[in-house]
Design a protein around this motif. Structure first.
Motif, PDB file in Angstrom:
ATOM      1  N   LEU A  35       0.667  -1.170   0.193  1.00 26.60           N
ATOM      2  CA  LEU A  35       0.029  -0.096   0.015  1.00 26.60           C
ATOM      3  C   LEU A  35       0.852   1.139   0.147  1.00 26.60           C
ATOM      4  N   ASN A  36       1.279   1.901   1.117  1.00 27.69           N
ATOM      5  CA  ASN A  36       2.067   3.068   0.898  1.00 27.69           C
ATOM      6  C   ASN A  36       3.459   2.774   1.825  1.00 27.69           C
ATOM      7  N   GLY A  37       4.407   3.392   1.324  1.00 30.46           N
ATOM      8  CA  GLY A  37       5.656   3.514   2.086  1.00 30.46           C
ATOM      9  C   GLY A  37       5.587   4.311   3.242  1.00 30.46           C
ATOM     10  N   ILE A  38       4.815   5.522   3.052  1.00 27.69           N
ATOM     11  CA  ILE A  38       4.520   6.379   4.333  1.00 27.69           C
ATOM     12  C   ILE A  38       3.120   6.653   4.216  1.00 27.69           C
ATOM     13  N   LYS A  39       2.603   6.531   5.272  1.00 25.17           N
ATOM     14  CA  LYS A  39       1.180   6.645   5.584  1.00 25.17           C
ATOM     15  C   LYS A  39       0.790   7.746   6.636  1.00 25.17           C
ATOM     16  N   ILE A  40       0.259   8.852   6.411  1.00 23.74           N
ATOM     17  CA  ILE A  40      -0.154   9.866   7.952  1.00 23.74           C
ATOM     18  C   ILE A  40      -1.505  10.242   7.746  1.00 23.74           C
ATOM     19  N   GLN A  41      -2.112   9.797   8.728  1.00 24.23           N
ATOM     20  CA  GLN A  41      -3.711   9.720   9.017  1.00 24.23           C
ATOM     21  C   GLN A  41      -3.957  10.315  10.335  1.00 24.23           C
ATOM     22  N   GLU A  42      -5.039  11.354  10.393  1.00 26.95           N
ATOM     23  CA  GLU A  42      -5.518  11.801  11.578  1.00 26.95           C
ATOM     24  C   GLU A  42      -6.904  11.982  11.519  1.00 26.95           C
ATOM     25  N   SER A  43      -7.767  11.245  12.420  1.00 26.14           N
ATOM     26  CA  SER A  43      -9.239  11.055  12.093  1.00 26.14           C
ATOM     27  C   SER A  43      -9.844  11.294  13.405  1.00 26.14           C
ATOM     28  N   MET A  44      -9.307  11.790  14.617  1.00 22.09           N
ATOM     29  CA  MET A  44      -9.869  11.806  15.807  1.00 22.09           C
ATOM     30  C   MET A  44     -10.017  13.008  16.476  1.00 22.09           C
ATOM     31  N   GLY A  45      -9.463  14.333  15.711  1.00 18.69           N
ATOM     32  CA  GLY A  45      -9.727  15.495  16.371  1.00 18.69           C
ATOM     33  C   GLY A  45      -8.272  15.927  17.002  1.00 18.69           C
ATOM     34  N   ALA A  46      -7.325  15.212  17.062  1.00 17.69           N
ATOM     35  CA  ALA A  46      -5.983  15.678  17.529  1.00 17.69           C
ATOM     36  C   ALA A  46      -5.238  16.273  16.774  1.00 17.69           C
ATOM     37  N   VAL A  47      -4.039  16.484  16.716  1.00 18.91           N
ATOM     38  CA  VAL A  47      -2.937  17.253  15.978  1.00 18.91           C
ATOM     39  C   VAL A  47      -1.750  16.118  15.778  1.00 18.91           C
ATOM     40  N   THR A  48      -1.557  16.090  14.324  1.00 19.83           N
ATOM     41  CA  THR A  48      -0.315  15.496  13.957  1.00 19.83           C
ATOM     42  C   THR A  48       0.659  16.335  13.314  1.00 19.83           C
ATOM     43  N   ARG A  49       1.677  16.614  13.652  1.00 26.01           N
ATOM     44  CA  ARG A  49       2.546  17.604  13.226  1.00 26.01           C
ATOM     45  C   ARG A  49       4.039  17.458  13.412  1.00 26.01           C
ATOM     46  N   ASN A  50       4.681  18.313  12.794  1.00 23.92           N
ATOM     47  CA  ASN A  50       6.299  18.133  12.917  1.00 23.92           C
ATOM     48  C   ASN A  50       7.041  17.084  12.706  1.00 23.92           C
ATOM     49  N   MET A  51       6.948  16.679  11.394  1.00 28.10           N
ATOM     50  CA  MET A  51       7.491  15.307  11.018  1.00 28.10           C
ATOM     51  C   MET A  51       8.481  15.555   9.607  1.00 28.10           C
ATOM     52  N   THR A  52       9.563  14.906   9.801  1.00 28.15           N
ATOM     53  CA  THR A  52      10.555  14.898   8.788  1.00 28.15           C
ATOM     54  C   THR A  52      10.942  13.674   8.083  1.00 28.15           C
ATOM     55  N   PHE A  53      10.772  13.314   6.592  1.00 29.50           N
ATOM     56  CA  PHE A  53      11.224  12.098   6.171  1.00 29.50           C
ATOM     57  C   PHE A  53      12.509  12.255   5.062  1.00 29.50           C
ATOM     58  N   SER A  54      13.458  12.000   5.486  1.00 29.18           N
ATOM     59  CA  SER A  54      14.578  12.255   4.540  1.00 29.18           C
ATOM     60  C   SER A  54      15.728  11.084   4.304  1.00 29.18           C
ATOM     61  N   ASN A  55      15.974  11.184   3.002  1.00 31.12           N
ATOM     62  CA  ASN A  55      16.958  10.179   2.596  1.00 31.12           C
ATOM     63  C   ASN A  55      16.259   8.641   2.779  1.00 31.12           C
ATOM     64  N   ILE A  56      15.423   8.628   1.595  1.00 28.31           N
ATOM     65  CA  ILE A  56      14.838   7.340   1.713  1.00 28.31           C
ATOM     66  C   ILE A  56      14.601   6.931   0.258  1.00 28.31           C
ATOM     67  N   VAL A  57      14.775   5.407   0.155  1.00 21.74           N
ATOM     68  CA  VAL A  57      14.802   4.931  -1.250  1.00 21.74           C
ATOM     69  C   VAL A  57      13.586   3.811  -1.170  1.00 21.74           C
ATOM     70  N   MET A  58      12.487   4.041  -2.241  1.00 31.19           N
ATOM     71  CA  MET A  58      11.477   2.982  -2.041  1.00 31.19           C
ATOM     72  C   MET A  58      11.344   2.144  -3.404  1.00 31.19           C
ATOM     73  N   GLU A  59      11.322   0.901  -3.340  1.00 28.93           N
ATOM     74  CA  GLU A  59      11.695   0.298  -4.594  1.00 28.93           C
ATOM     75  C   GLU A  59      10.475  -0.696  -4.357  1.00 28.93           C
ATOM     76  N   ASN A  60       9.880  -0.907  -5.680  1.00 29.48           N
ATOM     77  CA  ASN A  60       8.495  -1.807  -5.731  1.00 29.48           C
ATOM     78  C   ASN A  60       7.186  -1.350  -4.544  1.00 29.48           C
ATOM     79  N   VAL A  61       7.214  -0.148  -4.424  1.00 29.92           N
ATOM     80  CA  VAL A  61       6.088   0.223  -3.652  1.00 29.92           C
ATOM     81  C   VAL A  61       5.036   1.055  -4.154  1.00 29.92           C
ATOM     82  N   LYS A  62       3.754   0.392  -3.872  1.00 28.76           N
ATOM     83  CA  LYS A  62       2.821   0.535  -4.615  1.00 28.76           C
ATOM     84  C   LYS A  62       1.996   2.195  -4.526  1.00 28.76           C
ATOM     85  N   GLY A  63       2.171   2.914  -3.442  1.00 30.94           N
ATOM     86  CA  GLY A  63       1.892   4.178  -3.125  1.00 30.94           C
ATOM     87  C   GLY A  63       2.680   4.743  -2.153  1.00 30.94           C
ATOM     88  N   PRO A  64       3.772   5.816  -2.851  1.00 31.43           N
ATOM     89  CA  PRO A  64       4.956   6.151  -2.171  1.00 31.43           C
ATOM     90  C   PRO A  64       4.358   6.763  -0.709  1.00 31.43           C
TER      91      PRO A  64
END
Length: 553
Positions: free
Chosen positions: A285-314
């Motif tokens: 499905l996803n290499g990286i998946k970020i979801q917020e659904s309950m009314g809270a806060v999702t924040r301040n994230m970094t994703f760096s220097n990543i290789v994805m191979e044969n990944v359906k949804g980046p």
């Protein structure tokens, strides 16, 4: 003569024994610091024959170790079959390379977590409640025999390791495999360090690797995770316990579902997360998946220097509600009554290289996938960022991104407009079906920057590379993409505003570079773009005002 020969051989055996004993002592002197007591479970009656339940002996060693100011509980040279065991403070459970801790196939003999009120019991082979200074180490193996455990309902399946309310935890070098459910479930803990672990969890559906729930100050380093469900999942199952200060680095991840997932069961905030120097392979499905659904806060994230191979949804990002839908019999109750207050903001993706297949290369372990999963993986998806008319992800940056997509999108898919909000459906990348963009689709989003982003195609795709529907404050700098002369455009803006596109260009001959639609589209500026490969620079249509766009002709 015979007596002399006998004495000579006896002396040789004696001295060899002394040497081997000295080497053995020296080995453990290196492994365990001086002064750290070793409690060998064999001394407490463990048989290590793979048939006798050694839980009582292991538990006695753990209890004795903790009572005597801590030390090492040693499993060495054998298969230690065990039902549930409970950790105590100041204990290190060490498995040598010749040791196998084998979980009992009788789930009724496992521990039950009593610290969290849930709809269904949380059972585990290894349970660590409210412990301080504990560790699971060594090159040995912990095998939960998850495929052999029989339970009446799916929710009775036990996890392999549950840590709850504990602090100063180390999991190092061990091989963890074959849980009946989650491999390592970390609930409301502080200061966890995972180092050099190999984790393979492929026997059942919903086999996660590490679930980090309402925990703080977590480092996962130099670790290889191969799981059916999410490799690493961040959650917050209570409104009182945030999940924060999470570092994931130097890891190799592979999953039928998501390699890294945030939410959607996030009743409290999830924040301050970094993921770097990782390889994500063969992910359904996803290499990286970020979801917020309950009314809270999702924040301040970094994703760096990543290789994805044969990944359906980046990458998939979703801010919405979740009424629990088909998952209403899950292990706890998720209340999304405050979902409209939710925020998802300040996310950075940089230095990422990815290849996206048209159909995922099938792996043997995917045989345990639920019905319909293979149809999901056939969806032709890219990156998606979606909110609702009431919630908007904001402050998302992509920098130095290079992704090659399979292509194959049709004109019918490109013509899709009015993608529904589905504001309280279970959030997933496939929830909308096929999307009208091959590279990046955004709906109800604010404050997105693309800097030096490149999208390539293996075969022709008749969809735009980017489609924005109700997006404001968008900047594309140095954007490059392959398109088609037969596609309506390379970039499509629908009811979007405050857009700046500069220093960008198509990589081949195309029709229209930018198509603008909708009466709400305005304040769109193009500057310094190289558009000689485009038959037409800009097309303003479908209700958009002619003055919505300004550009150098």
């Amino acid at each position: 003569m015979k007596r002399t020969e006998f004495l000579r051989k006896t002396a040789i055996v004696f001295f060899l024994t002394l040497i081997l004993t000295a080497l053995h002592v020296q080995l453990y002197a290196v492994s365990f610091p001086p002064g750290k007591r070793v409690f060998d479970v064999r001394g407490y009656g463990a048989k290590a024959d793979g048939k006798t339940d050694d839980a009582m002996a292991i538990q006695k060693a753990i209890d004795d170790c903790s009572k005597n100011n801590g030390g090492v509980v040693l499993l060495d040279n054998g298969t230690f079959l065990s039902s549930g065991i409970t950790f105590k403070s100041n204990v290190e459970l060490h498995l040598t390379v010749s040791a196998l801790l084998l979980g009992s196939t009788d789930a009724s003999k496992y521990n039950i977590d009593t610290k969290l009120s849930t709809k269904h019991p949380i059972r585990s082979l290894i349970y660590a409640p409210d412990c301080v200074n504990i560790a699971i180490t060594g090159p040995g193996k912990i095998d939960g025999q998850g495929d052999l455990i029989k339970v009446k309902t799916d929710n009775e399946r036990p996890d392999l390791i549950v840590l709850h309310g504990s602090k100063d935890i180390r999991i190092q070098d061990v091989f963890i495999t074959n849980s009946c459910k989650f491999a390592v479930f970390v609930l409301q803990c502080e200061r966890l360090r995972v180092e050099g672990v190999k984790l393979v969890n492929l026997k059942n559906a919903n086999n996660d690797g590490f679930d980090i729930d309402g925990s703080k100050d977590v480092i996962i380093n130099n670790t290889n995770i191969h799981s059916i469900d999410d490799c690493i999942a961040l959650k917050a199952s209570t409104r009182e316990d945030v999940c924060s200060n999470i570092v994931i680095t130097n890891c190799i991840l592979s999953s039928r579902c998501a390699a890294f997932r945030v939410g959607p069961d996030a009743l409290a905030d999830i924040e301050n997360v970094t993921m770097s120097n990782c390889i994500i392979r063969n992910t359904g499905l996803n290499g990286i998946k970020i979801q917020e659904s309950m009314g809270a806060v999702t924040r301040n994230m970094t994703f760096s220097n990543i290789v994805m191979e044969n990944v359906k949804g980046p990458i998939s990002i979703r801010l919405s509600g979740w009424s629990a839908g088909p998952y209403n019999d899950s292990w706890t109750t998720f209340d999304d009554k405050d979902w409209e207050k939710g925020k998802l903001q300040n996310i950075l993706f940089e230095n990422i290289r990815a290849t996206v297949p048209r159909e995922l290369e099938m792996k043997p372990e995917f045989a345990v996938s639920p019905a319909g999963w293979l149809n999901i993986t056939k969806l032709n998806v890219g990156i998606s960022i979606t909110g609702t008319s009431k919630t908007r992800p904001q402050g998302i940056t992509f920098s130095n991104i290079d992704i090659t997509f399979a292509g194959g999108g049709t004109a019918e898919q490109a013509a899709i407009r009015n993608v529904p909000d589905l504001e309280r459906d279970y959030p997933e990348m496939y929830m909308f079906g096929e999307l009208p963009a091959y590279g990046l689709y955004m709906h109800h989003v604010s404050g997105v920057v693309l800097n030096n982003v490149r999208f390539d195609l293996k075969s022709e795709d008749l969809r735009p590379a980017i489609v924005c529907d109700d997006v404001d404050d968008l900047e594309l700098t140095g954007f490059k993409a392959t398109g088609s002369k037969n596609a309506e455009s390379l970039i499509r803006l629908q009811n979007s505003s405050n857009v700046f596109i500069n220093g960008s260009r198509p990589l081949n001959n195309i029709g229209t570079f930018l198509r603008v639609e909708g009466a709400k589209s305005n304040d769109i500026k193009l500057s310094g773009n190289k558009l000689n490969f485009a038959r037409k620079a800009v097309e303003v249509t479908v209700g958009a005002k002619s003055g919505a766009v300004s550009y150098e002709k």
